[in-house]
Design a protein around this motif. Sequence first.
Motif, PDB file in Angstrom:
ATOM      1  N   GLN A  52     -11.937  52.854 -86.696  1.00 13.40           N
ATOM      2  CA  GLN A  52     -13.329  53.238 -87.033  1.00 13.40           C
ATOM      3  C   GLN A  52     -13.592  53.368 -88.537  1.00 13.40           C
ATOM      4  N   LYS A  53     -12.562  53.284 -89.364  1.00 12.10           N
ATOM      5  CA  LYS A  53     -12.774  53.443 -90.806  1.00 12.10           C
ATOM      6  C   LYS A  53     -12.945  52.074 -91.447  1.00 12.10           C
ATOM      7  N   GLU A  54     -13.983  51.957 -92.292  1.00  9.67           N
ATOM      8  CA  GLU A  54     -14.215  50.668 -92.935  1.00  9.67           C
ATOM      9  C   GLU A  54     -13.154  50.424 -94.003  1.00  9.67           C
ATOM     10  N   VAL A  55     -12.456  49.286 -93.909  1.00  4.59           N
ATOM     11  CA  VAL A  55     -11.421  48.977 -94.895  1.00  4.59           C
ATOM     12  C   VAL A  55     -11.815  47.809 -95.794  1.00  4.59           C
ATOM     13  N   PHE A  56     -12.820  47.052 -95.371  1.00  6.33           N
ATOM     14  CA  PHE A  56     -13.213  45.837 -96.097  1.00  6.33           C
ATOM     15  C   PHE A  56     -14.655  45.513 -95.774  1.00  6.33           C
ATOM     16  N   ARG A  57     -15.389  45.029 -96.783  1.00  4.88           N
ATOM     17  CA  ARG A  57     -16.687  44.430 -96.482  1.00  4.88           C
ATOM     18  C   ARG A  57     -16.868  43.175 -97.327  1.00  4.88           C
ATOM     19  N   GLY A  58     -17.511  42.186 -96.762  1.00  8.59           N
ATOM     20  CA  GLY A  58     -17.693  40.930 -97.492  1.00  8.59           C
ATOM     21  C   GLY A  58     -19.038  40.309 -97.184  1.00  8.59           C
ATOM     22  N   LYS A  59     -19.647  39.724 -98.225  1.00  8.42           N
ATOM     23  CA  LYS A  59     -20.863  38.943 -98.021  1.00  8.42           C
ATOM     24  C   LYS A  59     -20.512  37.495 -98.299  1.00  8.42           C
ATOM     25  N   PHE A  60     -20.741  36.657 -97.312  1.00  7.46           N
ATOM     26  CA  PHE A  60     -20.380  35.245 -97.436  1.00  7.46           C
ATOM     27  C   PHE A  60     -21.630  34.374 -97.436  1.00  7.46           C
ATOM     28  N   ILE A  61     -21.616  33.331 -98.237  1.00  7.25           N
ATOM     29  CA  ILE A  61     -22.591  32.258 -98.063  1.00  7.25           C
ATOM     30  C   ILE A  61     -21.803  31.018 -97.634  1.00  7.25           C
ATOM     31  N   LEU A  62     -22.081  30.567 -96.408  1.00  3.51           N
ATOM     32  CA  LEU A  62     -21.408  29.376 -95.895  1.00  3.51           C
ATOM     33  C   LEU A  62     -22.379  28.211 -95.968  1.00  3.51           C
ATOM     34  N   VAL A  63     -21.841  27.032 -96.226  1.00  4.05           N
ATOM     35  CA  VAL A  63     -22.680  25.858 -96.385  1.00  4.05           C
ATOM     36  C   VAL A  63     -22.343  24.872 -95.280  1.00  4.05           C
ATOM     37  N   SER A  64     -23.365  24.533 -94.506  1.00  2.00           N
ATOM     38  CA  SER A  64     -23.160  23.559 -93.439  1.00  2.00           C
ATOM     39  C   SER A  64     -23.138  22.151 -94.035  1.00  2.00           C
ATOM     40  N   MET A  65     -22.177  21.332 -93.583  1.00  2.00           N
ATOM     41  CA  MET A  65     -21.992  20.008 -94.195  1.00  2.00           C
ATOM     42  C   MET A  65     -22.714  18.922 -93.408  1.00  2.00           C
ATOM     43  N   LYS A  66     -23.112  19.225 -92.181  1.00  2.00           N
ATOM     44  CA  LYS A  66     -23.902  18.233 -91.437  1.00  2.00           C
ATOM     45  C   LYS A  66     -24.634  18.920 -90.318  1.00  2.00           C
TER      46      LYS A  66
END
Lengths: 185, 185
Positions: free
Chosen positions: A171-185
């Motif tokens: 229940q404890k937050e150990v990591f957070r990430g914001k991702f921008i993914l790019v679709s290739m098709k």
Amino acid sequence: MKKRIAKVDRQRELKERLSKDPFLTDEELTQIFNVSIQTIRLDRLELGIPELRERVKNVAEKNYSKVRSLGGKEIIGELIDLELGKSGISILETNGNMAFEKTNIIRGHHIFAQAESIAMAVIDAEVALTGVANIKYKTPVKAGNKLVAKAEVVRKRGNKFFVHVFIFESQKEVFRGKFILVSMK
Amino acid sequence: MKKRIAKVDRQRELKERLSKDPFLTDEELTQIFNVSIQTIRLDRLELGIPELRERVKNVAEKNYSKVRSLGGKEIIGELIDLELGKSGISILETNGNMAFEKTNIIRGHHIFAQAESIAMAVIDAEVALTGVANIKYKTPVKAGNKLVAKAEVVRKRGNKFFVHVFIFESQKEVFRGKFILVSMK
């Protein structure tokens, strides 16, 4: 310390808890019910509830087929929930091979790999790559701990997917990430 | 197309180029000198210059002993240059196991692992963890390509190290990352 409850009540509650969160470990259950691990195992046996590893696998198998952007075996962690284009959850059982020798703390790139995998799994695209990631490690994770990653697609603009990932340990937050993914098709 | 030059001049220049950049591949050298790969190999043999893999290993061995924060085998990539507390360079030979099945493009977390490793290797600390990373993938990397990561410690504040990492493939930037590492003791 919690008072123990009657076996019949405990088994009813155990069943209920595991239906809400099938990924509670036996160790976590011993703490919830203040009984020994043998009691928990016996309860599960009597109730016909398989061990954690089996429960994770059962749930995961249903989800892999939904993923578009990755091959099933390419996901780091077990995929235990997936609503394509919206959200997903994966579990990673960490071990000593993923840790620094000196400290037994899980190395950042393994946690990153779990986060990137779930981010990629949730998006509704055939082929995608990570473009940008802003990440923060909040608490060191010891080898052997179980990591629960939750991903959410927050926005889609053109061929870009914005995905937030939070990883928890007990229940404890150990990591957070914001991702921008790019679709290739 | 470049004109070929006399063998004696070519070998002199080859030696000079490799002394400046010991990690030029034979393929890159064929393009520089406009000769066949057999010619390059023969030149190296006559000059007593070992193949790339050997050259990388020779340089790397000298550097591992300088690293404080990581065990030598914990670095992802070969450490080919290190000035502790300042800067470092590593090389990662990518392969199909690091790539997506569908596209043969190297997965983000492997590139991240190289970047995080070199960032951690350069800092002058006994034990450290990644706190924050802002990263950007600029160009997809095909399996088989060689990645050169350059790390620089840009600032140190208290127990925090600010490290910038740039990764190149054939001089082209494919990744950049800003890391904040936190020293634990």
